[in-house]
Design an enzyme around this catalytic site. Structure first.
Site, PDB file in Angstrom:
ATOM      1  N   SER A  94       0.918  -1.141   0.077  1.00 19.74           N
ATOM      2  CA  SER A  94      -0.045   0.070   0.113  1.00 19.74           C
ATOM      3  C   SER A  94       0.692   1.145   0.028  1.00 19.74           C
ATOM      4  CB  SER A  94      -0.929   0.136   1.289  1.00 19.74           C
ATOM      5  OG  SER A  94      -0.167   0.094   2.594  1.00 19.74           O
ATOM      6  N   GLY A  95       2.132   1.062   0.122  1.00 17.78           N
ATOM      7  CA  GLY A  95       3.105   2.229   0.127  1.00 17.78           C
ATOM      8  C   GLY A  95       3.381   2.499  -1.493  1.00 17.78           C
ATOM      9  N   TYR A  96       4.111   3.571  -1.630  1.00 15.75           N
ATOM     10  CA  TYR A  96       4.720   4.173  -2.904  1.00 15.75           C
ATOM     11  C   TYR A  96       5.439   3.030  -3.507  1.00 15.75           C
ATOM     12  CZ  TYR A  96       2.462   8.583  -1.713  1.00 15.75           C
ATOM     13  OH  TYR A  96       1.383   9.558  -1.286  1.00 15.75           O
ATOM     14  N   ALA A  97       6.382   2.663  -2.685  1.00 12.87           N
ATOM     15  CA  ALA A  97       7.390   1.738  -3.461  1.00 12.87           C
ATOM     16  C   ALA A  97       6.685   0.332  -3.891  1.00 12.87           C
ATOM     17  CB  ALA A  97       8.631   1.469  -2.420  1.00 12.87           C
ATOM     18  N   CYS A 153      17.598   5.385  -2.903  1.00  6.49           N
ATOM     19  CA  CYS A 153      17.332   6.259  -4.089  1.00  6.49           C
ATOM     20  C   CYS A 153      18.557   7.198  -4.084  1.00  6.49           C
ATOM     21  CB  CYS A 153      15.998   6.838  -3.947  1.00  6.49           C
ATOM     22  SG  CYS A 153      15.239   7.825  -2.511  1.00  6.49           S
ATOM     23  N   ASN A 201      13.045   8.825  -8.179  1.00 11.46           N
ATOM     24  CA  ASN A 201      13.261   8.096  -6.820  1.00 11.46           C
ATOM     25  C   ASN A 201      12.469   6.702  -6.623  1.00 11.46           C
ATOM     26  OD1 ASN A 201      11.294   9.966  -6.489  1.00 11.46           O
ATOM     27  ND2 ASN A 201      11.030   9.226  -4.386  1.00 11.46           N
TER      28      ASN A 201
END
Lengths: 347, 347, 347, 347
Positions: free
Chosen positions: B13-16, B150, B314
């Site tokens: 559920s995170g961006y990564a 990143c 990133n």
């Protein structure tokens, strides 16, 4: 030194309270004595409002520590001021509420709009709706000022002269507000998370905006008013476009005349309608930090539609500045005191 | 249909994790079977990652429901993967960790940097640092891939060829990263609140950035490396400028040659140094969604200073794309599979 | 290797031509052979479209050097394509025009809207309006495709099913488009100067938008349509909100059904109307680089008003992607070829 | 009414001249009598500077129509003021130049930096470098004030106390300026075109910045100074980070003491270094429209590196405000007159 009134700001860690504080610190007749915040009590106000570094040494105190002041400004979340109004009335002779609690005159409408009974319906009659352009006379000497809502203000100021003077048909008026992120307040949330918001154009209130009732209360005549609110990547500002309808035989000139007749000497209303250049209509870009409401319009003669445009800084003319202008009138001070900032260009 | 490997994403559920999911859904040899999220279990993944509407019907499951998959991708907060690594190793043959947990080889350095003992120090030797440009050979057939950080990636890729080939003096190198807001993750916080962040240029890590250790581990030679990180109004992207020092007698050409020699056939490295026009150096604006690392430089012959510039997204070359490129190598697939997006202009 | 058609792009230094080039380079059945630009002839296309570095070695040529190609894509300023259409017809069997020149069927309306006689009125009947959702059958085998206008597309796709199926009253429809800066093209001007534009919300076309005629031509029924266009700080994207009126007895479900019936199998239309979360309605933030048109709506049952919302990337579904989708249909290729990008989140 | 001096602004259609005009209109001792612009002669100044609508009825005149004034402020492009200086000296007793023409004392250095001979080298000695923090005594009664450069000011104010008091080693100092788009002026260009600039982080001057000479002239001691300038999506503001080196045995306290000793009573310098919260260091976000220079720092005790940070509004403390502060000193007026704006939060 001139006459000075003491001011206490209740709920001063939010954006509305912070903005009133900024303005009051530059006002020659106001002396801020206390700023309350439950969460930040004990901290310097400049920790939360870092633009005020070097401008004030005030620290937040808890509301329980509130002392008497000439003026008490309430910058609390919706519903809080009305529930505790007796407590605040005991502290100051003049009360200014920046929330929605005392704007609506009719407790039935309040119930419909806010979904609960008004906590102090018998007090509603004491308050003047804090819009100088409509209620300047009532504001003179007023001791209860209910600051107008930001989106409502942008709608009301665009429509009022035209409705008052019969330049609009009593037909559906559709107003769209493009609103900056500060209007949602100082508390972080999923919808205010920068990566989700920075590039967003988000329709957050397509129908059913609460300010509809406020605008309808203040505007003359009976007509259907429809408000839609969209969030934009700006931090401050509201640009409202309102689509309305002109009777046959009316033209541009009638709109001009109506604005001039009603707003001719208003210190914070500017009519912006320029034939050339890039700044032809109102634009909130130019108004950050100012108390102006810029108004413009354009007509479609073929269809009788007129597009009215109004731009304000939601935290100044939409909240704290409007309140300060009202206070200036209430105290018979020069109306522009503390509100002199011209705005930046470029910005 | 070609060979397909199943993939489970843990912490999706995170961006990564979301970015890895987007890339994996477009990869011909990958089939995503599960995406876990404790908070969003039961919801469609497209509720959280709305760009994937119409692209997948997957719903989040709890990590406890994790089933076997060929590849398990860990996109958990720092420290979580290492503590539960045995659990994940039981589920898949190939493990990719997007966190910092398995990047550092030396548990003593890990303790210094992260302030606690590594939860699984004996495992550290199993992992390949997921940087294809430096470790392509080690990545072939690898089953443990620790995705590079990143900011570290932007620093490493700019410096590596020059340090390897002796084109830089072993003197202080000062690197400044201008970082987008997505680097701080998907959780709302005071610092990510749009009104506080939208206009901000905020130095959030002037000294002591954790990626320093990672970059020093990967870069050849001994020299002081100083990292400073500043947040910008962008959502994605890192622009790194690194100030380093060229030995007497060296020039532009030596920098060019070093980059060409080491990166000549790299599919995701571009040297950007154009004499005219407005796009003369690397700019993260052009890289959103892409796996490129654009590199550029300029010399000050009077002082021997060279300014190296590198730009990445990133979340792609800095995280999920770098990981997918590493997986492609590990499986002997075409290295660019799933990473074809060229980026937008204008953007 | 599969069948490949050669493509020449005329006027490829602008944003529309550059975007078509980006998409065509990733299309398995297209091979771009020439890109023209009078101003940039001789330069690599990646000087002007730096996202294409490493993707193509093409250089701009002058239009005078145009050679035969299977497909000629015209990305010229308004008015240019029609004046020189014979020249381009001599070069390719299939012509796609991205400008407004061949969209309107009626030369009288063209004259009214564009203020001059159409340069080739006898040709107007040859062209199919390049909107797959409305004209898929006509596009099959088409050799003249007039790409739909960007704002018009966002309006048409939101309204078409409801007007076709009688879910709207034939009453004034008011549509407001919030438009990114790329819609004004690649040439610098005072109004596009970053300091004047970055923070601006600028009403640039309150009445009299040219796309009104295009939308009225394509939409069924007779009703007054009013368009207002406002520029926003975004670079790409259009968010359109349209206020329309539902007959008594109709509800949400009728809107849903109409969209489903007409768009049920459309590959690039998504209905976005989610009860909770922060991504409840269409938002151009999610669409940069994609060919989607996201549609949503909300009803005000008290007044019969429905607020329709549509979001597109003006350069993709609004221009180059819509054109490519049309070309895919014309050639009986899979309709989504070259248009697979899902969009980014966060973005 | 208090004493008033007349002011003429030459070249008032640019951002520097417009900002000086805004400040002068709010200054109790200044009366702006003329503003020149060749291109906009005859137009109201508020056409070009729309923030001044309702604030002034002045119209632009051509420079040829310049009349006598107490103070002449030159806001011309670089190189113009020096070529015509006799003409302007004939018009006013006090001359303030906002360009770079009279900042450098040494005509040889001028030639090296600007690539041509200085047009009036014999005049250079007449001018005081307009930086009140360094030259307050020289500014008292001054009649020739050469306003300091914006990036130079941010560098000089961060470094001056530390170099003066020996808190820094005479070793390479590397300063990076993150600069808003207004620094490039009011003329539209390809690089300022909104779609190309809005999302950009563009290194526009990696080496060889002209302000290096200016900073070296003003700063005590001999040391290599390296400047790099990067454009950001902001419109106003410069955030400078400077990496410098502290002698063994020095610490945080020595930096604090140096700043306090030198800047203790400066009205426009604030030291911003807060242990918690989100506003821990200088941030240009808070300074738009203000004359503050906020300074902060952080040390890396392991390496002796100190990261100095300074933030200003490039058009105020970087140009017009700095000039007005200098004029206040020159006339023995209160130093903060006309410069009272506190800045906005949120902004």
């Amino acid at each position: 030194m001139s006459e000075q009134k003491t001011v206490a700001i209740v709920g001063g860690s939010g954006y509305a309270g912070g903005e009133f504080l900024r303005l009051a610190l530059g006002h020659p007749h106001l002396k801020v004595t206390q700023v309350t915040s439950e969460r930040s009590a004990g901290l310097p106000v400049s920790m939360v409002h870092p633009n005020l570094r070097g401008r004030t040494n005030l620290k937040f105190v808890k509301a329980a520590a509130l002392e008497d002041a000439d003026i008490v400004v309430l910058a609390l979340p919706h519903g809080s001021a009305a529930k505790r109004i007796a407590e605040f009335e005991a502290r100051g002779r003049v009360i200014v509420d920046l929330s929605a609690d005392f704007r609506l005159k009719d407790p039935d409408i309040y119930r419909t709009v806010y979904g609960e009974d008004h906590p102090a319906p018998d007090k509603l009659g004491d308050w003047v709706y804090g819009n100088p352009e409509l209620h300047r006379d009532a504001l003179r000497g007023a001791t209860r000022i209910a600051c107008a809502g930001c989106f409502a203000t942008s709608v009301i100021l665009a429509l009022y002269p035209l409705l008052k003077l019969g330049v609009l048909l009593p037909k559906d008026i559709i107003a769209t507000g493009l609103v900056g992120s500060s209007a949602a307040g100082a508390s972080a949330s999923d919808s205010s998370h920068h990566p989700e918001r920075a590039g967003s154009l988000r329709v957050y209130k397509p129908v059913g905006h609460r300010h509809t009732a406020e605008a309808q209360q203040e505007l003359p005549g009976h007509f259907p008013l429809h408000l839609t609110a969209i969030s934009t990547p700006r931090v401050r500002g509201i640009l409202t476009t309102a689509h309305a309808w002109i009777p046959d035989g009316y033209s541009d000139r009638d709109v001009w005349s109506a604005y001039r007749e009603v707003y001719g000497s208003e210190p914070f209303i500017r009519i912006v309608k320029v034939a050339k250049g890039i700044h032809r209509y109102p634009d909130p870009m130019l108004l950050d930090g100012t108390n102006y409401c810029d108004l413009g319009f354009e007509m479609d003669m073929d269809t009788g539609r007129v597009v009215l445009m109004s731009a304000i800084d939601n935290l100044v003319k939409g909240t704290a500045g409007h309140a300060l202008q009202s206070l200036n009138i209430a105290h018979d001070w020069e109306e522009t005191l503390g509100l002199e900032f011209a705005g930046l260009h470029p910005a």
